[in-house]
Scaffold this active site. Sequence first.
Site, PDB file in Angstrom:
ATOM      1  N   SER A 189      24.740  15.263  32.039  1.00 41.15           N
ATOM      2  CA  SER A 189      25.226  15.039  31.067  1.00 41.15           C
ATOM      3  C   SER A 189      25.524  16.772  30.747  1.00 41.15           C
ATOM      4  CB  SER A 189      25.142  14.166  30.034  1.00 41.15           C
ATOM      5  OG  SER A 189      24.190  14.268  29.925  1.00 41.15           O
ATOM      6  N   HIS A 217      26.508   8.426  32.830  1.00 46.60           N
ATOM      7  CA  HIS A 217      27.973   9.756  32.927  1.00 46.60           C
ATOM      8  C   HIS A 217      28.898   9.060  34.411  1.00 46.60           C
ATOM      9  CE1 HIS A 217      27.378  11.869  29.154  1.00 46.60           C
ATOM     10  NE2 HIS A 217      25.859  11.177  29.064  1.00 46.60           N
ATOM     11  N   LYS A 248      30.102   4.154  27.042  1.00 48.85           N
ATOM     12  CA  LYS A 248      30.872   5.592  27.080  1.00 48.85           C
ATOM     13  C   LYS A 248      32.108   5.198  27.553  1.00 48.85           C
ATOM     14  CE  LYS A 248      27.289   8.598  26.847  1.00 48.85           C
ATOM     15  NZ  LYS A 248      25.562   9.158  27.738  1.00 48.85           N
TER      16      LYS A 248
HETATM   17  C1  LIG Z   1      24.030   8.090  26.814  1.00 50.13           C
HETATM   18  C2  LIG Z   1      23.011   8.342  27.597  1.00 50.13           C
HETATM   19  C3  LIG Z   1      22.274   7.361  27.056  1.00 50.13           C
HETATM   20  C4  LIG Z   1      22.421   5.708  26.485  1.00 50.13           C
HETATM   21  O1  LIG Z   1      23.662   5.236  26.147  1.00 50.13           O
HETATM   22  P1  LIG Z   1      23.561   4.252  24.845  1.00 50.13           P
HETATM   23  O2  LIG Z   1      23.982   3.272  25.066  1.00 50.13           O
HETATM   24  O3  LIG Z   1      24.596   5.091  23.836  1.00 50.13           O
HETATM   25  O4  LIG Z   1      21.975   4.274  24.329  1.00 50.13           O
HETATM   26  C5  LIG Z   1      21.346   6.680  28.615  1.00 50.13           C
HETATM   27  N1  LIG Z   1      21.301   7.415  29.716  1.00 50.13           N
HETATM   28  C6  LIG Z   1      22.023   8.785  29.325  1.00 50.13           C
HETATM   29  C7  LIG Z   1      22.122   8.872  31.021  1.00 50.13           C
HETATM   30  C8  LIG Z   1      23.439   8.560  29.133  1.00 50.13           C
HETATM   31  O5  LIG Z   1      24.085   9.688  28.995  1.00 50.13           O
END
Ligand SMILES: *Cc1c(COP(=O)(O)O)cnc(C)c1O
Length: 406
Positions: A189, A217, A248
Site C-alpha cells: 500500500s 488493497h 477498504k
Molecule cells: C489495511 C490493511 C490491513 C488491516 O485491515 P483492517 O481490516 O483495517 O484491520 C491488513 N493488511 C493490509 C495489507 C492492509 O493494507
Amino acid sequence: MNAVNDMRHNFFNGLQQNLDGLREQGLFKPERVISSRQGSEVLSEDGRKLVNMCANNYLGLSGEEWMVQAARRATDQFGYGLSSVRFICGTQTVHKQLEKELAQFLGMEDCILYAAAFDANGGLFEPLFDEQDAIISDALNHASIIDGIRLCKAARYRYEHNNMADLEAQLQAASGKRHKIIVTDGVFSMDGTVAQLDKICNLADKYQALVMIDECHATGFMGRSGRGTHEHHDVMGRIDIITGTLGKALGGAMGGFTCAKKEVIETLRQKSRPYLFSNSLAPSIAGASIAVLQKLTQTTELRDRLHANTSYFRREIAKLGFSIKPGMHPVVPVMLYDAQLAQKYAQRMYELGILLSGFFYPVVPMGQARVRVQISAGHSIEQLDRALNAFVQTSRELGLPKKPGA
Ligand SMILES: *Cc1c(COP(=O)(O)O)cnc(C)c1O
C-alpha cells in the site's frame, strides 16, 4: 507515597518527552477530523469542502446511500449487535451467507470472518504452523502479518521486498522444513507495488511451498472482474490462503476474512484466537457486504471507472513533471523524500482544499517520505483536476523543483 508519585511523574513525563521528540522531528501524526460522510468530497471540522485523496475508498462505496440502506435493512432484520463470539451465539444466517459469497467471489472453497483483517492475519499462522514449518515472508509485508508470524513458532525467513532471486534463496534455505508457506501482500500500500504472483506461484511449485496473499488493497478492483491480484496475474486456483478486509474497497466499515480450503477454515474456527475470543461482526456490515459482492458480480462498472480515473491521474501528474512511483494501482505515491517537507506539503494541500496524507519513517523507509494519493471510482475528473492544480501551486509556493530531490 512520594516514591509512588515520583514513579508516576517519571512515567508520564517520559511519554511526554517522547511525544515532544516526535513533534520536533516532524514525525508526529495528527488526526484530521471530518464532519460529513466519507466520500470523494468531505467536509472538514469547520465545514470546508475537501477533495478526499487519501481514503482506501477505491470503489467509492463508503458513503453511498444504497450502502447505508443495505446496512439499515440488515440492522432491521438482524438487530444491532450479537453480544457474543461466533461459536456461542454470534452466528446468524447473514454471517454464513457472507462467508459463502466471499469464498465464491474469490474463487476459494471456504471463508471465515474476523472483526478486522488485522485479526485475520494475527490469528492465521499460529493454528496452522509450528516449529517444524517455515514461513517465508516479504520484508515489506503489512504489520499485521509480521505480528501474526511473531505469534507462531515456525521458523521465519524474510526475503528482500519483491525480490524473486532472494525469495528463491530463502526457499532453498528452508528446504529441510516440513511445510513451507510464502507470504506476501498482494499489493503493497505504500508504493502501489503489485506482488509478482505468477513468479511466486512458479517458485512455490518448484520448492513445494504453499502461498498466502493479503488482498486488503486489491479485493474488489484488481483483475478483469475485480477478484484481486490473483486474477490480475492469472493465478486463481494456485493461491492457498487469501486474507482481506471489508474496511477498504468493499464498503469501508470494518471486518476481515480469510479464504482457503475447508480444512484450513475449519481449523481456524477451532483454534484462531482473534476469532474465538472476539465479538462477532455487526449484522449491518455483513448484510451490506453481501450487497456489495452482488453488485460487483453483476457489473465491473465501478472497477472500470476506478482504473480510468487512475490512468488519467497518473498520466497527468507525470506530465506535470512530478516524481511518482510507476505502476497501475490507484495508490500513487508522489515522492518528496523529506519527512518535514511531506508534512508541510500535506498541510498546504489541505488549506487548498485537498485532503491527503504525508508518509515518512517508520511507515516508509528513511529518506523515502512522500504524499500518497489514492484514487477512487467516486472521483470526478473535475475533482482530480483540482488536486492536480493544487499540486502545481503547492510546489511553486514551497519553491520546489517539480521533482524534489531529483
Ligand atoms: C489495511 C490493511 C490491513 C488491516 O485491515 P483492517 O481490516 O483495517 O484491520 C491488513 N493488511 C493490509 C495489507 C492492509 O493494507
